[in-house]
Design a protein around this motif. Structure first.
Motif, PDB file in Angstrom:
ATOM      1  N   TRP A 136       0.833  -1.207   0.000  1.00 12.46           N
ATOM      2  CA  TRP A 136       0.000   0.000   0.000  1.00 12.46           C
ATOM      3  C   TRP A 136       0.865   1.252   0.000  1.00 12.46           C
ATOM      4  O   TRP A 136       0.579   2.215  -0.727  1.00 12.46           O
ATOM      5  CB  TRP A 136      -0.936  -0.005   1.210  1.00 12.46           C
ATOM      6  N   ILE A 137       1.915   1.251   0.805  1.00 14.15           N
ATOM      7  CA  ILE A 137       2.823   2.396   0.849  1.00 14.15           C
ATOM      8  C   ILE A 137       3.470   2.611  -0.521  1.00 14.15           C
ATOM      9  O   ILE A 137       3.546   3.744  -1.020  1.00 14.15           O
ATOM     10  CB  ILE A 137       3.906   2.191   1.920  1.00 14.15           C
ATOM     11  N   ARG A 138       3.907   1.527  -1.149  1.00 15.29           N
ATOM     12  CA  ARG A 138       4.560   1.633  -2.459  1.00 15.29           C
ATOM     13  C   ARG A 138       3.606   2.233  -3.496  1.00 15.29           C
ATOM     14  O   ARG A 138       4.012   3.062  -4.322  1.00 15.29           O
ATOM     15  CB  ARG A 138       5.035   0.255  -2.906  1.00 15.29           C
ATOM     16  N   ARG A 139       2.323   1.852  -3.442  1.00 10.49           N
ATOM     17  CA  ARG A 139       1.347   2.374  -4.412  1.00 10.49           C
ATOM     18  C   ARG A 139       0.977   3.821  -4.152  1.00 10.49           C
ATOM     19  O   ARG A 139       0.791   4.601  -5.099  1.00 10.49           O
ATOM     20  CB  ARG A 139       0.058   1.531  -4.369  1.00 10.49           C
ATOM     21  N   ASN A 140       0.837   4.184  -2.877  1.00 14.29           N
ATOM     22  CA  ASN A 140       0.247   5.478  -2.545  1.00 14.29           C
ATOM     23  C   ASN A 140       1.234   6.584  -2.204  1.00 14.29           C
ATOM     24  O   ASN A 140       0.876   7.761  -2.260  1.00 14.29           O
ATOM     25  CB  ASN A 140      -0.748   5.307  -1.389  1.00 14.29           C
ATOM     26  N   ALA A 141       2.453   6.231  -1.849  1.00 11.53           N
ATOM     27  CA  ALA A 141       3.433   7.259  -1.496  1.00 11.53           C
ATOM     28  C   ALA A 141       3.675   8.272  -2.616  1.00 11.53           C
ATOM     29  O   ALA A 141       3.828   9.472  -2.335  1.00 11.53           O
ATOM     30  CB  ALA A 141       4.749   6.607  -1.078  1.00 11.53           C
ATOM     31  N   PRO A 142       3.706   7.862  -3.898  1.00 15.09           N
ATOM     32  CA  PRO A 142       3.996   8.844  -4.947  1.00 15.09           C
ATOM     33  C   PRO A 142       2.987   9.979  -5.046  1.00 15.09           C
ATOM     34  O   PRO A 142       3.324  11.056  -5.552  1.00 15.09           O
ATOM     35  CB  PRO A 142       3.984   7.991  -6.224  1.00 15.09           C
ATOM     36  N   ARG A 143       1.764   9.786  -4.555  1.00 12.67           N
ATOM     37  CA  ARG A 143       0.781  10.866  -4.657  1.00 12.67           C
ATOM     38  C   ARG A 143       0.758  11.779  -3.424  1.00 12.67           C
ATOM     39  O   ARG A 143      -0.010  12.731  -3.381  1.00 12.67           O
ATOM     40  CB  ARG A 143      -0.612  10.300  -4.920  1.00 12.67           C
ATOM     41  N   GLY A 184       9.542   2.982  11.707  1.00  9.31           N
ATOM     42  CA  GLY A 184       8.721   3.110  10.506  1.00  9.31           C
ATOM     43  C   GLY A 184       9.582   3.214   9.266  1.00  9.31           C
ATOM     44  O   GLY A 184       9.135   2.926   8.144  1.00  9.31           O
ATOM     45  N   ALA A 185      10.854   3.591   9.444  1.00  9.95           N
ATOM     46  CA  ALA A 185      11.792   3.662   8.321  1.00  9.95           C
ATOM     47  C   ALA A 185      11.969   2.301   7.654  1.00  9.95           C
ATOM     48  O   ALA A 185      12.259   2.228   6.449  1.00  9.95           O
ATOM     49  CB  ALA A 185      13.148   4.188   8.801  1.00  9.95           C
ATOM     50  N   PHE A 186      11.790   1.209   8.398  1.00  8.25           N
ATOM     51  CA  PHE A 186      11.907  -0.121   7.810  1.00  8.25           C
ATOM     52  C   PHE A 186      10.826  -0.325   6.751  1.00  8.25           C
ATOM     53  O   PHE A 186      11.072  -0.963   5.720  1.00  8.25           O
ATOM     54  CB  PHE A 186      11.807  -1.198   8.890  1.00  8.25           C
ATOM     55  N   TYR A 187       9.618   0.182   6.996  1.00  7.68           N
ATOM     56  CA  TYR A 187       8.543   0.068   6.010  1.00  7.68           C
ATOM     57  C   TYR A 187       8.836   0.915   4.780  1.00  7.68           C
ATOM     58  O   TYR A 187       8.607   0.488   3.640  1.00  7.68           O
ATOM     59  CB  TYR A 187       7.205   0.458   6.634  1.00  7.68           C
ATOM     60  N   LEU A 188       9.340   2.130   4.979  1.00  9.73           N
ATOM     61  CA  LEU A 188       9.687   2.966   3.834  1.00  9.73           C
ATOM     62  C   LEU A 188      10.794   2.306   3.015  1.00  9.73           C
ATOM     63  O   LEU A 188      10.767   2.333   1.771  1.00  9.73           O
ATOM     64  CB  LEU A 188      10.133   4.348   4.300  1.00  9.73           C
ATOM     65  N   ALA A 189      11.771   1.727   3.704  1.00  8.33           N
ATOM     66  CA  ALA A 189      12.865   1.063   3.001  1.00  8.33           C
ATOM     67  C   ALA A 189      12.366  -0.161   2.240  1.00  8.33           C
ATOM     68  O   ALA A 189      12.765  -0.392   1.088  1.00  8.33           O
ATOM     69  CB  ALA A 189      13.959   0.665   3.991  1.00  8.33           C
TER      70      ALA A 189
END
Length: 368
Positions: free
Chosen positions: A120-127, A137-142
């Motif tokens: 979900w983060i990968r799909r939605n972060a660009p917007r 939480g940096a582990f999820y971003l990474a």
């Protein structure tokens, strides 16, 4: 301009305070803005970007709308146990997101990240205009690939694991938070922060960026925290323990060093203590600990001096001698180089009001 939508995308094992700190900061900013509007005065230099309208009082200006959401929604059990109610993340797929924040989770060597949240983060972060993490939480971003090639931080105790698991991330374990603007205008700005209370530091920086210094300062005053803390994580953590295992081959040596900070702690003296040649000692030490003996000596002396400043009213000259700096001037230089503040400024900010003259305090204010 639309109200800024702040989305906290949380994992099932959320560390509750990682989300609560920033949420409280944004709420305190709202209180500041509302109070300024009621008094008929501007809230800050960046207020022109706010839109009007808020729940229940349409005349009050609003800077933020916050949403806490998880993959399944509903009640979420948190660490250390207090449940929270969350929305489903897929209900936000057609909603604008100004700021996406990923709070931390407990991390260990066998930690498995929630694959659905990563996707979900990968799909939605660009917007999102900007993407942030608090603590681990940096582990999820990474894992979502958002930190590849970027400089990032996390809690000092988990930084080495973040670097091992995600070698494309440029991990810096010291800053309270890092803002990485990316490689071009098409990329989102990514903020990463250290543990728990660093989420408040991060939120205050976001508020300052959005609505100005005055609002952020007032929010900090309402929270009774510093607007910007001096120095990095190393002043709050056991810097040595973060990089050397407790049962490592140099454990006894470290204990002896801490008890003899004002002695000669040169490589030659330390090598003699461990019954090695200086060259062998220096090589093995870097291999086992991850830094040079000189850096460990510096860290131990700074940690001891920081503790002495926070827990006592001893004169600087006495602290400098006891901690191995030799002179006040050397102590000042070390503090400026490492923390960016003078020793007396450090004492003013971090010493307990209970510190008696000439003695130690019974308790020190808790930090990260």
């Amino acid at each position: 301009m639309a109200v800024r939508h702040i989305v906290f995308a949380v994992a099932p094992d959320l560390v509750l305070l990682d989300a609560c700190g920033p949420l409280e900061a944004f709420w305190r900013a709202e209180l500041t803005i509302a109070a300024s509007a009621a008094a008929g005065r501007p809230a800050g230099s960046g207020d022109s970007g706010r839109s009007a309208g808020s729940a229940g009082t349409s005349a009050q200006p609003v800077a933020y709308r916050t949403t806490v959401a998880s993959i399944d929604g509903g009640a979420l059990q948190t660490f250390p146990g207090l449940p929270i109610v969350t929305e489903r993340l897929d209900t936000l797929d057609d909603q604008p997101i100004d700021t996406l924040i990923i709070p931390g989770v407990p991390i260990d060597a066998h930690c498995t990240l929630q694959a659905e949240l990563v996707a979900w983060i990968r799909r939605n972060a660009p917007r999102a205009r900007r993407v942030c993490s608090v603590c681990t939480g940096a582990f999820y971003l990474a894992a979502a690939g958002l930190l590849d090639g970027r400089r990032a931080t996390t809690h000092w105790g988990d930084a080495s694991q973040l670097a091992r698991r995600f070698p494309k991330v440029q991990v810096d374990a010291d800053p309270i938070f890092i803002r990485d603007a990316g490689r071009g205008p098409s990329e989102s700005v990514v903020w990463t922060s250290a543990g728990v209370t660093a989420g408040i530091d991060l939120a205050l920086a976001l508020i300052e960026e959005d609505v100005g210094h005055a609002v952020a300062m007032q929010a900090a005053r309402r929270l009774v925290v510093f607007m910007k803390r001096p120095g990095g994580q190393s002043q709050f953590s056991a810097a040595l323990a973060a990089q050397a295992s407790a049962d490592g081959p140099f454990e006894a040596l470290h204990g002896w060093m801490a008890a003899h900070l004002c002695d000669d702690l040169s490589v030659e003296r330390l090598a003699e203590r461990t019954q090695m040649s200086p060259r062998t000692f220096a090589r093995r030490y870097v291999d086992e600990v991850g830094r040079t003996p000189a850096k460990t000596v510096s860290a131990l002396r700074l940690e001891a001096a920081s503790r002495a400043l926070a827990e006592s009213r001893r004169p600087l000259k006495r602290i400098a001698l006891d901690c191995g700096f030799g002179s006040e001037q050397n102590l000042r230089r070390a503090f400026l180089r490492r923390f960016g503040v003078l020793p007396l400024d450090y004492r003013e900010r971090f010493m307990s009001a209970a510190a008696p003259h000439g003695g130690a305090v019974s308790a020190v204010a808790e930090t990260n």
